[in-house]
Design a protein around this motif. Structure first.
Motif, PDB file in Angstrom:
ATOM      1  N   ARG A  14       0.893  -1.068  -0.105  1.00 45.70           N
ATOM      2  CA  ARG A  14       0.075  -0.135  -0.014  1.00 45.70           C
ATOM      3  C   ARG A  14       0.918   1.251  -0.068  1.00 45.70           C
ATOM      4  O   ARG A  14       0.717   2.379  -0.788  1.00 45.70           O
ATOM      5  CB  ARG A  14      -1.156  -0.061   1.226  1.00 45.70           C
ATOM      6  CG  ARG A  14      -1.767   1.229   1.384  1.00 45.70           C
ATOM      7  CD  ARG A  14      -2.659   0.813   2.697  1.00 45.70           C
ATOM      8  NE  ARG A  14      -3.428   2.008   2.884  1.00 45.70           N
ATOM      9  CZ  ARG A  14      -4.275   2.115   4.057  1.00 45.70           C
ATOM     10  NH1 ARG A  14      -4.456   1.145   4.847  1.00 45.70           N
ATOM     11  NH2 ARG A  14      -5.138   3.116   4.326  1.00 45.70           N
ATOM     12  N   ASN A  18       0.738   4.332  -3.035  1.00 45.96           N
ATOM     13  CA  ASN A  18       0.421   5.520  -2.688  1.00 45.96           C
ATOM     14  C   ASN A  18       1.593   6.552  -2.960  1.00 45.96           C
ATOM     15  O   ASN A  18       1.275   7.405  -3.349  1.00 45.96           O
ATOM     16  CB  ASN A  18      -0.062   5.649  -0.856  1.00 45.96           C
ATOM     17  CG  ASN A  18      -1.262   5.004  -0.987  1.00 45.96           C
ATOM     18  OD1 ASN A  18      -2.263   4.746  -1.726  1.00 45.96           O
ATOM     19  ND2 ASN A  18      -1.671   4.794   0.567  1.00 45.96           N
ATOM     20  N   THR A  53      -7.623   2.253  -1.609  1.00 46.43           N
ATOM     21  CA  THR A  53      -7.145   3.453  -2.667  1.00 46.43           C
ATOM     22  C   THR A  53      -8.000   4.385  -2.726  1.00 46.43           C
ATOM     23  O   THR A  53      -7.874   5.480  -2.818  1.00 46.43           O
ATOM     24  CB  THR A  53      -6.940   2.921  -4.150  1.00 46.43           C
ATOM     25  OG1 THR A  53      -8.146   2.276  -4.521  1.00 46.43           O
ATOM     26  CG2 THR A  53      -5.764   1.784  -4.189  1.00 46.43           C
TER      27      THR A  53
END
Length: 242
Positions: A14, A18, A53
């Motif tokens: 993640r 990001n 997301t």
């Protein structure tokens, strides 16, 4: 494009995603970011990934995955997930389709028939056996000559008209024709002059043994001649070409 490695599908990196999305959009706000590119369509993985997301403000511009069992069913499921999550709708693409053992003309005809009415905007034929400089387009050509897969693609590319809905017995009949023509009459080494026997087609592995419900049990009265396309080659149980 972000490609999730095997074994990391649920625990997708993640922070890396990001960071990358944020930096790319800082450098180029118009950049099109594609993801998550999971290796195999999976409802649970995609649902969880879209939820994360969206919460992080790092949704992609295009929703993408590798492979899947049925492009129409997968795209419908992805649209339902996006709707439930309040996302998009985002354009959808498939990085690769057809595993090595699926690269037969009959299966390809079925796959294109399912891909056509889906909302997948782009999809790429996978490369397996002869990557990447053999010039065969992964067995679509054999020594520079067209194979059964090539004839299916040719017929599909030459289709004209509009997709219309079908139902009932007519839909089932349409689903039989492309499989019988493409699977049982086209071979991996080129297009035969006449349909081979069903048993011969089964021995080659083009399609299952003939029997009730088998693709090779269909018996169209004629097959398309060289240089002519068959509109049935890319029709589906719920779609026909008018």
């Amino acid at each position: 494009m972000a490609d999730a490695p095997a074994g990391a599908r649920i625990g997708y990196p993640r922070q890396m995603w990001n960071t990358a999305v944020t930096e790319i959009r800082r450098l180029d706000p118009a950049a099109v970011i594609v993801g998550p590119s999971y290796n195999g369509y999976n409802h649970g993985w995609l649902d969880a990934w879209l939820a994360r997301t969206k919460a992080d403000g790092t949704l992609p511009g295009v929703l993408n995955w590798h492979f899947g069992n049925d492009p129409l069913a997968d795209s419908n499921d992805a649209k339902a997930i996006m709707s439930a999550r309040g996302v998009g709708p985002l354009p959808m693409t498939i990085d690769e389709y057809l595993f090595s053992q699926q690269q037969q003309p009959g299966y390809l005809a079925w796959y294109l028939a399912r891909l056509a009415p889906s909302d997948v905007s782009a999809a790429a034929h996978a490369i397996w056996s002869d990557c990447c400089t053999a010039g065969t387009l992964d067995s679509v050509l054999n020594n520079g000559q067209p194979t059964g897969q090539w004839w299916v693609y040719r017929a599909y590319a030459q289709l004209t008209g509009n997709l219309v809905a079908t139902n009932g017995a007519a839909a089932a009949a349409l689903d039989q024709v492309p499989v019988a023509r493409s699977c049982c009459w086209a071979t991996r080494t080129g297009r035969p002059a006449r349909p081979p026997s069903r048993s011969a087609a089964s021995r080659r592995g083009c399609c299952p043994a003939a029997g009730p419900g088998s693709p090779c049990s269909a018996s169209p009265t004629s097959h398309p001649s060289p240089g002519r396309s068959s509109s049935a080659a890319a029709t589906s149980p719920s779609q026909a070409v008018r």
